[in-house]
Write a protein that holds these residues in place. Structure first.
Motif, short mmCIF file in Angstrom:
data_model
loop_
_atom_site.label_atom_id
_atom_site.label_comp_id
_atom_site.label_asym_id
_atom_site.label_seq_id
_atom_site.Cartn_x
_atom_site.Cartn_y
_atom_site.Cartn_z
N ALA A 36 -10.75 4.74 -0.58
CA ALA A 36 -10.57 4.71 -2.04
C ALA A 36 -9.35 5.53 -2.44
CB ALA A 36 -11.82 5.26 -2.72
N LEU A 37 -9.13 6.67 -1.76
CA LEU A 37 -7.97 7.51 -2.09
C LEU A 37 -6.68 6.88 -1.60
CD1 LEU A 37 -9.48 11.03 -1.30
CD2 LEU A 37 -9.65 9.65 -3.38
N LEU A 38 -6.75 6.19 -0.45
CA LEU A 38 -5.58 5.44 0.03
C LEU A 38 -5.21 4.36 -0.98
CD1 LEU A 38 -3.55 4.58 2.27
CD2 LEU A 38 -5.37 3.09 3.17
N MET A 39 -6.23 3.66 -1.50
CA MET A 39 -5.99 2.63 -2.51
C MET A 39 -5.29 3.22 -3.73
SD MET A 39 -8.78 0.76 -4.94
CE MET A 39 -8.93 2.27 -5.88
N ALA A 40 -5.78 4.36 -4.21
CA ALA A 40 -5.19 4.99 -5.39
C ALA A 40 -3.71 5.28 -5.17
CB ALA A 40 -5.94 6.27 -5.73
N PHE A 41 -3.36 5.65 -3.95
CA PHE A 41 -1.97 6.02 -3.66
C PHE A 41 -1.08 4.80 -3.46
CE2 PHE A 41 1.35 6.89 -0.50
CZ PHE A 41 2.08 7.84 -1.18
N VAL A 42 -1.41 3.95 -2.47
CA VAL A 42 -0.48 2.86 -2.12
C VAL A 42 -0.39 1.80 -3.22
CG1 VAL A 42 -0.71 3.17 0.37
CG2 VAL A 42 -2.24 1.59 -0.82
N CYS A 43 -1.48 1.61 -3.99
CA CYS A 43 -1.44 0.58 -5.05
C CYS A 43 -0.73 1.07 -6.30
CB CYS A 43 -2.86 0.13 -5.38
SG CYS A 43 -3.63 -0.81 -4.05
N GLU A 80 1.78 -4.33 7.85
CA GLU A 80 0.99 -5.45 8.39
C GLU A 80 -0.27 -4.94 9.08
OE1 GLU A 80 2.26 -8.17 7.25
OE2 GLU A 80 3.93 -6.90 6.58
N TRP A 81 -0.12 -3.86 9.83
CA TRP A 81 -1.29 -3.26 10.50
C TRP A 81 -2.29 -2.75 9.47
CZ3 TRP A 81 -1.16 2.03 13.51
CH2 TRP A 81 -2.45 2.29 14.04
N LEU A 82 -1.76 -2.10 8.44
CA LEU A 82 -2.63 -1.57 7.38
C LEU A 82 -3.42 -2.70 6.72
CD1 LEU A 82 -3.60 0.73 5.54
CD2 LEU A 82 -1.55 0.40 4.16
N LEU A 83 -2.74 -3.82 6.42
CA LEU A 83 -3.41 -4.95 5.78
C LEU A 83 -4.52 -5.52 6.67
CD1 LEU A 83 -0.31 -6.70 4.18
CD2 LEU A 83 -2.30 -5.87 2.93
N GLN A 84 -4.26 -5.60 7.97
CA GLN A 84 -5.29 -6.11 8.89
C GLN A 84 -6.51 -5.21 8.92
OE1 GLN A 84 -3.57 -6.93 12.77
NE2 GLN A 84 -1.80 -7.95 11.84
N GLU A 85 -6.28 -3.89 8.93
CA GLU A 85 -7.40 -2.95 8.94
C GLU A 85 -8.21 -3.04 7.65
OE1 GLU A 85 -8.42 -1.46 11.41
OE2 GLU A 85 -6.83 -0.76 12.73
N LEU A 86 -7.50 -3.13 6.51
CA LEU A 86 -8.20 -3.25 5.23
C LEU A 86 -9.01 -4.55 5.15
CD1 LEU A 86 -5.33 -2.03 2.88
CD2 LEU A 86 -7.50 -0.86 3.24
N LEU A 87 -8.43 -5.62 5.69
CA LEU A 87 -9.12 -6.91 5.69
C LEU A 87 -10.41 -6.83 6.50
CD1 LEU A 87 -9.14 -9.93 4.98
CD2 LEU A 87 -7.72 -10.33 7.00
N ALA A 88 -10.31 -6.25 7.68
CA ALA A 88 -11.49 -6.13 8.54
C ALA A 88 -12.56 -5.26 7.89
CB ALA A 88 -11.07 -5.55 9.90
N LEU A 89 -12.14 -4.16 7.29
CA LEU A 89 -13.09 -3.23 6.68
C LEU A 89 -13.78 -3.87 5.47
CD1 LEU A 89 -14.26 -0.36 6.70
CD2 LEU A 89 -12.35 0.35 5.25
N SER A 90 -13.03 -4.60 4.66
CA SER A 90 -13.60 -5.17 3.44
C SER A 90 -14.64 -6.25 3.76
CB SER A 90 -12.50 -5.76 2.56
OG SER A 90 -11.84 -6.82 3.22
N ALA A 95 -11.67 -1.22 -0.24
CA ALA A 95 -10.80 -1.81 0.78
C ALA A 95 -10.26 -3.16 0.29
CB ALA A 95 -11.56 -1.99 2.09
N ALA A 96 -11.14 -3.97 -0.34
CA ALA A 96 -10.70 -5.26 -0.88
C ALA A 96 -9.67 -5.07 -1.98
CB ALA A 96 -11.92 -6.02 -1.41
N LYS A 97 -9.89 -4.10 -2.85
CA LYS A 97 -8.93 -3.84 -3.94
C LYS A 97 -7.59 -3.36 -3.38
CE LYS A 97 -10.90 -1.60 -7.52
NZ LYS A 97 -11.83 -0.67 -8.21
N CYS A 98 -7.65 -2.52 -2.37
CA CYS A 98 -6.42 -2.02 -1.75
C CYS A 98 -5.65 -3.17 -1.12
CB CYS A 98 -6.76 -0.95 -0.72
SG CYS A 98 -5.32 -0.06 -0.10
N VAL A 154 -1.14 -7.10 -1.42
CA VAL A 154 -0.76 -8.52 -1.40
C VAL A 154 -0.02 -8.90 -2.68
CG1 VAL A 154 -1.75 -10.84 -1.61
CG2 VAL A 154 -2.51 -9.32 0.22
N ASN A 155 -0.46 -8.38 -3.81
CA ASN A 155 0.19 -8.70 -5.09
C ASN A 155 1.66 -8.28 -5.11
OD1 ASN A 155 0.87 -7.29 -7.99
ND2 ASN A 155 -0.12 -9.29 -8.22
N LYS A 156 1.98 -7.14 -4.48
CA LYS A 156 3.36 -6.65 -4.50
C LYS A 156 4.18 -7.11 -3.30
CE LYS A 156 2.02 -2.32 -6.79
NZ LYS A 156 2.02 -0.86 -6.70
#
Length: 968
Positions: free
Chosen positions: A662-669, A681-691, A703-706, A711-713
């Motif tokens: 959740a804190l990673l989401m707040a920062f990178v988004c 790309e690695w980060l996106l794969q990890e977030l996808l798997a976790l969500s 994780a889905a929101k992150c 993806v939006n940007k």
């Protein structure tokens, strides 16, 4: 043949044909051709009256010719003035005459000026008696041009005034369905521009304005006052001198006696304009100074009312004095020199708090006016001479038991503090002491919050005083054992929370932020180590204060970077430490991992990141992303952790660490779009798997929101396409079956939103997938609620504030593409899932701009009415909130369904859900905006039915029932 025919109708048709040809080809004519045509048309002006309209059309075409010989424009106008009785013509033909004059004035100005005052006299004859609003707008413009372009008025000034002022005040009501769209306000403004365009009209206009001011007609008073205000922009004391006593008498009477707030406002604006006009005249004239005598009259008539015991005319008098005082520095000086000492004396004489509040509010009004003139020595001498009694009065108000008097005192304190050099150092210390006392210990929450706001306003002006005196006091109170234990604080707002709020409020200067942020972080660490049950709420309170500080720092680059590099690593370190302790089964710090606390930390990190420069953001992202992907903790303070940080690792023991996504989401988004994210790309794969696989709903959702935010940007191209295909391949089998269907739906919703916002081509494919899920008995209701997520503003990701790619009108586009599919799906759905389609539709319509919704209303209304019969309360609420504005904005369409609407609304007033009952009553109330003839058959039935909710057990329902039934 036709032009020479003896029958005037035949001649008229011939000339009409010629004129129509000329209107099409006037730009192709040669100079000699124009000359002969002009002479021909001039001679025809003496012809039969049936021919004249066609002749004028021809002359209008010739007036637009660029090759018109010198002297012809004057010749044409002389002929029109001499031969044509304009006001006996039809409206269109009169408009043609005005057009000819307008064309010649724009292209042959010098020639027309050669006519002298004869041109003005000729136009007066043309305009005299005009009644059509279309023609009047053109005629008023011609008069404005006559004056603005300095045409000779000669002895015809009064005639020109009479021919225009006869329309004052404008009395015009446009007919229904008027295709020309001329409103009363258009005529009022156009006429006012004429009357206020020259000082030559003053001797005629001012008596007229005084006469209309003394009338009983409200609209005439308003028009007269606004016109007087406009005239003051060009008048001088020469024009006003004779009429000042009468004008002042009328203005004073209206302010003292009127019940209309609008007339009072316009009177004060007119008095302000008069005073400003006289002030300008003083600066530019050696003649008699009228300003002093005018202000003396105002003081003589108003000052004594400030001393009356019953205080009936106190406010009207104060408003008049303030309107005059605000006109110029000289008027301010003259009036405050007389009034301020009197107000201070009256404050001391009166002992009741209500009377003192009134006097202090008047004093505050004069003090606020001073801010208009800034740092002016002459003005300072007035205020400095009464500095001690002013401060004494304000400080006494701050200690008064009356909350309302305290609030006015706090406002006055803020104004005094904004006046550089007014408060001495000892006064400033006393100010800070009062603000601390009010902020922390005043029982009334209103006074406490006002004191905090005042501290925030004054802190940038006196940063050393506030950082050196207020911050240490607040820190001491926060750390003392008494914090949070005082029973006197109203509404359970503990002293501790007051301290946190005050520390945030005063952090409006970078030097103060450097003092308050360490105090807030230190307190958060102290709370984290505690074991009390209230720790969660305490942590949330600290985060709320940090969020406020972050928002206040955003416009200052230095303060923003200091806050970011101090707070973000500290919060991450504390969260990681708490997650480690949870993983190793240690109890302290567990509260920090609560959803409520993490949710409160998200806006802090987001606000600290959104306004960073790309260079500083890149510096920060190079630390934060490796923390989550590689467990790189070296940049964190106090980084001696008991085990490694692996938020994307497997195993139940790492569940606490995974929550920190959740804190990673707040920062990178929240990063600017042009900041590169390492190992994205690695980060996106990890977030996808976790969500898709996490059993914790909070972690899976963040994780889905992150993932969606990134993806939006993400730049368009092959990489983005591959990521999206990977996501589709991951989601589809999980959506079909398995224990994680809800998580996959959440991911689908957020990714769809990310793509809809940026108009990505794949968004339609994902939306179709979502539409298909509406027919699923298990996921259908959640999928229907998902349409609200797609259309609504998201508070933490995917909004413009965090630099998301949001295209304009995305909601309208989504509506156009998908509502037909929703309607089609509803008609083809089984009875057990129809409600899902209705719910999805109502969510889309609820977030659609109302003008768009009104245009689509006829096709959707029957479906909305059907939705009211649905048993789902969410569908009922959404539909009612959608229908309410439509009743007000589209009454004609809604009238066609009034029988159904009345029945549905009355049935829902007995709903078991309070929110539905309230919404239904509001809609029943809004029904009264439909035409009365439509409503009358239902009046008795509705009034009887609305008697029942008058006895509802909920006060808010009863309140709406009273309003609705009363309107019926």
């Amino acid at each position: 043949f036709s032009l020479e025919n003896t029958d005037p109708r035949t001649r008229g048709r011939g000339i009409q044909l010629l004129s129509e040809v000329l209107l099409q080809c006037y730009s192709l004519l040669q100079e000699k051709e124009v000359l002969h045509l002009v002479l021909f048309y001039e001679s025809r002006l003496q012809d039969h009256h049936l021919v004249i309209p066609s002749v004028l059309q021809g002359l209008r075409a010739l007036s637009m010719c660029e090759v018109l010989s010198p002297g012809l424009a004057v010749s044409v106008l002389k002929a029109i003035f001499q031969e044509v009785h304009v006001q006996s013509l039809l409206q269109l033909d009169r408009h043609t005459v005005y057009s000819i004059i307008t064309n010649f004035m724009s292209t042959r100005e010098e020639e027309l000026k050669g006519l002298g005052a004869n041109f003005t006299f000729g136009f007066i004859q043309v305009m005299d008696g005009e009644k059509d609003p279309r023609n009047l707008l053109v005629a008023f413009q011609i008069v404005r041009d006559l004056i603005a372009k300095d045409y000779a008025l000669g002895p015809f000034v009064e005639e020109l005034f009479e021919v225009t002022s006869c329309y004052f005040p404008v009395d015009f009501t446009p007919p229904p369905n008027d295709p020309h769209g001329i409103q009363r306000e258009d005529l009022i403004l156009s006429l006012r521009a004429v009357l206020a365009s020259t000082t030559q009209f003053a001797e005629f206009l001012l008596p007229l304005l005084i006469e209309k001011l003394d009338s009983e007609l409200q609209s005439a008073k308003l028009d007269s006052l606004q016109t007087l205000t406009a005239c003051c922009a060009i008048y001088g004391q020469k024009e006003l001198q004779e009429f000042l006593p009468s004008l002042w008498s009328s203005l004073r009477r209206e302010v003292f006696q009127t019940a209309s707030e609008r007339i009072e406002t316009e009177c004060l604006a007119a008095l302000h304009a008069l005073s400003a006009c006289l002030s300008r005249s003083v600066l530019s004239s050696d003649s008699e100074d009228l300003l002093d005598s005018f202000l003396s009259s105002i003081l003589q008539d108003c000052r004594h009312h400030l001393c009356e015991p019953d205080m009936k005319l106190v406010w009207p008098s104060a408003k008049l004095l303030q309107a005059a005082a605000g006109a110029s520095l000289r008027t301010y000086h003259c009036i405050t020199r007389s009034v301020l000492p009197l107000l201070l004396e009256q404050y001391t004489k009166h002992t009741q708090s209500s009377q003192r509040r009134t006097i202090l509010e008047m004093l505050l009004g004069f003090l606020e006016l001073q801010q208009k003139w800034g740092h002016v020595e002459e003005d300072e001498s007035i205020l400095l001479s009464i500095q001690a009694p002013v401060c004494s009065v304000v400080f006494s108000a701050l200690t008064d038991p009356s909350v309302q008097l305290q609030l006015v005192g706090i406002k006055a304190l803020t104004v005094l503090g904004s006046m550089q050099g007014f408060l001495s150092s000892s006064d400033l210390e006393l100010v800070v002491d009062h603000l601390i006392r009010l902020a922390l210990h005043e029982e009334d929450l209103q006074s406490s919050e006002a004191a905090m706001e005042a501290a925030g306003s004054l802190a940038p002006t006196y940063p050393k005083v506030f950082s050196g005196r207020m911050v240490p006091r607040l820190e001491e109170e926060l750390q003392s054992g008494r914090a949070g234990k005082r029973e006197s604080c109203h509404n359970h707002h503990s002293l501790q929370q007051r301290c946190l709020q005050a520390l945030a409020a005063v952090s409006t200067h970078t030097s103060i932020v450097r003092e308050t942020v360490p105090v807030l972080l230190q307190h958060l660490q102290k709370v984290q180590k505690g074991t009390e049950a209230r720790n969660t709420q305490d942590m949330v309170s600290v985060c709320q204060s940090l969020h406020r500080v972050a928002l206040q720092c955003q416009q200052d680059a230095e303060g923003c970077w200091y806050f970011h590099q101090t707070v973000v690593p500290c919060l991450l370190a504390m969260a990681v430490q708490a997650a480690m302790q949870e993983s190793t089964h240690r109890l302290p710090g567990k509260a920090l991992l609560e959803e409520e606390v993490l949710a409160a930390m998200i806006p802090v990190i987001s606000a600290a990141t959104t306004h960073l420069s790309p260079e500083l953001a890149a510096q920060s992202v190079s630390h934060v992303v490796p923390l989550f992907l590689d467990g790189e903790v070296s940049f964190l303070p106090q980084n001696n952790f008991p085990c490694s940080f692996q938020p994307f690792g497997d195993g139940e023991c790492l569940e606490a660490q995974r929550r920190l996504v959740a804190l990673l989401m707040a920062f990178v988004c929240s990063l600017p779009r042009d900041v590169a994210i390492p190992q994205q790309e690695w980060l996106l794969q990890e977030l996808l798997a976790l969500s898709c696989s996490c059993n914790c709903p909070f972690t899976a959702t963040t994780a889905a929101k992150c993932f969606a935010g990134l993806v939006n940007k993400h730049p368009a191209g092959q990489q983005l396409d591959e990521i999206l295909q990977l996501a589709m391949n991951r989601m589809e089998p999980i959506l079909a079956e398995g224990p994680h269907r809800t998580q996959a739906l959440t991911l689908l919703l957020w990714v769809t939103k990310a793509l809809v916002l940026r108009y990505h081509p794949l968004s339609s494919c994902l939306t179709d997938k979502l539409l298909g899920l509406l027919g699923d008995t298990e996921l259908g209701p959640a999928a229907a609620d998902g349409f609200s997520l797609l259309m609504a503003e998201s508070p933490d990701v995917l909004h413009k504030g965090c630099h998301a790619d949001v295209r304009i009108m995305f909601r309208q586009r989504f509506f156009t593409d998908n509502v037909p599919k929703l309607v089609q799906g509803f008609h083809g759905a089984g009875p057990d899932v129809k409600a899902n389609y209705l719910k999805g539709l109502s969510h889309v319509l609820n977030h659609l701009p109302k003008p768009v919704l009104v245009t689509e209303l006829p096709t959707l209304l029957s479906l909305l009415l059907e939705a009211l019969s649905c048993s789902d309360r969410v569908v009922q609420l959404s539909t009612l909130s959608c229908l309410h504005p439509l009743l007000l904005e589209a009454p004609q369409v809604m009238s066609l369904h009034v029988d159904t609407l009345v029945t549905k609304f009355l049935n829902l007033t007995s709903s078991p859900t309070m929110a539905v009952r309230i919404a239904a009553l509001r809609c029943a109330h809004a029904l009264t905006s439909l035409p009365t003839t439509v409503l009358l058959p239902y009046k008795g039935r509705v009034i009887r039915a609305l008697a029942k909710p008058l006895d509802d057990k909920k006060r808010l329902v009863r309140k709406e029932a009273v309003a609705a039934r009363g309107e019926w």
